[in-house]
Design an enzyme around this catalytic site. Structure first.
Site, PDB file in Angstrom:
ATOM      1  N   GLU A   1     -16.332   3.692  -9.458  1.00 53.94           N
ATOM      2  CA  GLU A   1     -15.363   3.593 -10.469  1.00 53.94           C
ATOM      3  C   GLU A   1     -15.544   2.112 -11.276  1.00 53.94           C
ATOM      4  O   GLU A   1     -15.367   1.844 -12.432  1.00 53.94           O
ATOM      5  CB  GLU A   1     -13.893   3.644 -10.026  1.00 53.94           C
ATOM      6  CG  GLU A   1     -12.847   3.493 -11.135  1.00 53.94           C
ATOM      7  CD  GLU A   1     -12.422   1.975 -11.394  1.00 53.94           C
ATOM      8  OE1 GLU A   1     -11.698   1.918 -12.460  1.00 53.94           O
ATOM      9  OE2 GLU A   1     -12.686   1.100 -10.539  1.00 53.94           O
TER      10      GLU A   1
ATOM     11  N   ASP B   1     -15.015   2.982  -4.003  1.00 50.73           N
ATOM     12  CA  ASP B   1     -15.881   1.830  -4.138  1.00 50.73           C
ATOM     13  C   ASP B   1     -15.182   0.473  -4.243  1.00 50.73           C
ATOM     14  O   ASP B   1     -13.862   0.457  -4.499  1.00 50.73           O
ATOM     15  CB  ASP B   1     -16.880   1.929  -5.145  1.00 50.73           C
ATOM     16  CG  ASP B   1     -16.246   2.362  -6.407  1.00 50.73           C
ATOM     17  OD1 ASP B   1     -15.026   2.826  -6.559  1.00 50.73           O
ATOM     18  OD2 ASP B   1     -16.729   1.844  -7.362  1.00 50.73           O
TER      19      ASP B   1
END
Length: 358
Positions: free
Chosen positions: A131, A77
């Protein structure tokens, strides 16, 4: 579940070109499925890997019976896009959202996964989601909780941006609220009240005069910091406020436990009402471990402390020594002009390949 026809990823591209392809594959936190699909399909095309998936987390492993197993991990991400897609190249620099944090590191790991069919250590490649957002959404945390066997290893390398320099461990972080109270009154008759914002002066003075500790662990110097990061107070333009809240953030060296960190912050604010609102432990660098020593030697022998919290702490909690090592520059992570050196991408891959084949 994978989508029926995910956009393909070509893992034969060089590291820079593959990074650009990943960057042009938008994957803001919570929207990683399409990229996870593509990663899964690409890895399943290599028969030397066993590939598993849990949510939008993809894990690929070699099973060669080697004496040691190493994890290479990277998150898929990015932070929200800031008008910085598609990617583009200027000289040696690749620009775009996620170039530094951390699709360049993911590209290196994917290249190694595809091409290292006979590594000298068994390898586990972990590509995970969420994350960059709240800890309870973190894909690596979900794997640690629900599929811990997938993460079993002797050593882990988190491909976080570190400018191709080993960054050992990570700081812990604690957030707390210091609450000041007073008595509300009309501002025209302020003597009838007690201004809570004014009461914040002493707490802010303690912060302004605070002398942070420096501590050396495994030859790395960690620098602590205790700072106000937010202040809230006030009712209206004609009201003496009866409450003020200062949010503080303590970044502490990994030799402190949660209890030690909280005790220290409470000592600094002795006499004030304080509530801890968030905590994440740090991780010791573990550079004295044999696997870490070998890794450090293979990557140039340079190491520094990691300033900030990373998922090496999750590996540390599992008893796995871990370091940060990736091609990106952490100083450009999350910025509009986020970029990564193409030379650093190649250098990182070459060093890891040499370590895993020599």
């Amino acid at each position: 579940m994978s989508s029926p026809n995910p956009t393909p990823l070509d893992l034969t591209l060089d590291g820079g070109a593959l990074t650009a392809r990943l960057v042009d594959f938008p994957s803001v936190s919570g929207d990683e499925q399409a990229l996870a699909d593509a990663v899964e399909v690409a890895l399943r095309g290599h028969p030397h890997l066993t590939v598993d998936r849990y949510g939008n987390n993809v894990v690929a492993r070699t099973d060669l019976g080697r004496a040691e197993r190493v994890v290479l991990a990277g998150h898929l991400d990015t932070v929200p896009i800031a008008d910085n897609l598609p990617s583009y190249v200027e000289g040696d620099l690749l620009y775009g959202c996620g170039t530094s944090d951390m699709k360049s590191g993911v590209a290196v790991a994917l290249r190694l996964a595809a091409t290292l069919t006979e590594p000298n250590r068994d390898l586990t490649y972990v590509f995970y989601d969420c994350e960059e957002v709240e800890a309870h959404r973190n894909g690596l945390g979900h794997l640690a909780r629900d599929r811990p066997a997938w993460l079993a290893a002797d050593f882990a390398v988190l491909m976080e941006p570190s400018e191709a320099t080993v960054e050992g461990g990570c700081q812990g972080t604690l957030r707390a609220q210091v609450r000041l109270t007073g008595v509300r009154a009309h501002s025209a008759r302020s003597w009838l009240g007690d201004n809570a914002i004014h009461r914040a002066a002493e707490a802010l003075t303690r912060l302004a005069t605070y002398e942070p500790r420096r501590v050396e662990i495994d030859g790395l110097e960690y620098r602590e910091g205790l700072n106000a990061v937010r202040i809230d107070g006030g009712v209206a333009g004609n009201v003496i406020p009866d409450e003020c809240v200062i949010t503080v953030n303590f970044r502490f060296a990994p030799d402190r436990s949660e209890a030690d960190a909280e005790k220290h912050v409470r000592e600094v604010f002795d006499g004030f009402e304080l509530t801890v609102t968030d905590f994440a432990p740090g991780a010791l660098p573990g550079l004295s471990q044999p696997a870490a020593k070998a890794f450090l030697a293979a990557t140039g022998g340079r190491a520094r402390a990691k300033f900030g919290w990373t998922d090496v702490a999750r590996f540390s909690a599992l008893g796995i020594p871990a370091v940060n090592y990736g091609p990106g520059d952490p100083n450009f992570a999350h910025k509009r002009d986020e970029h990564c050196s193409l030379a650093a991408i190649a250098e990182t891959e070459d060093r890891l390949r040499a370590w895993l084949t020599s």
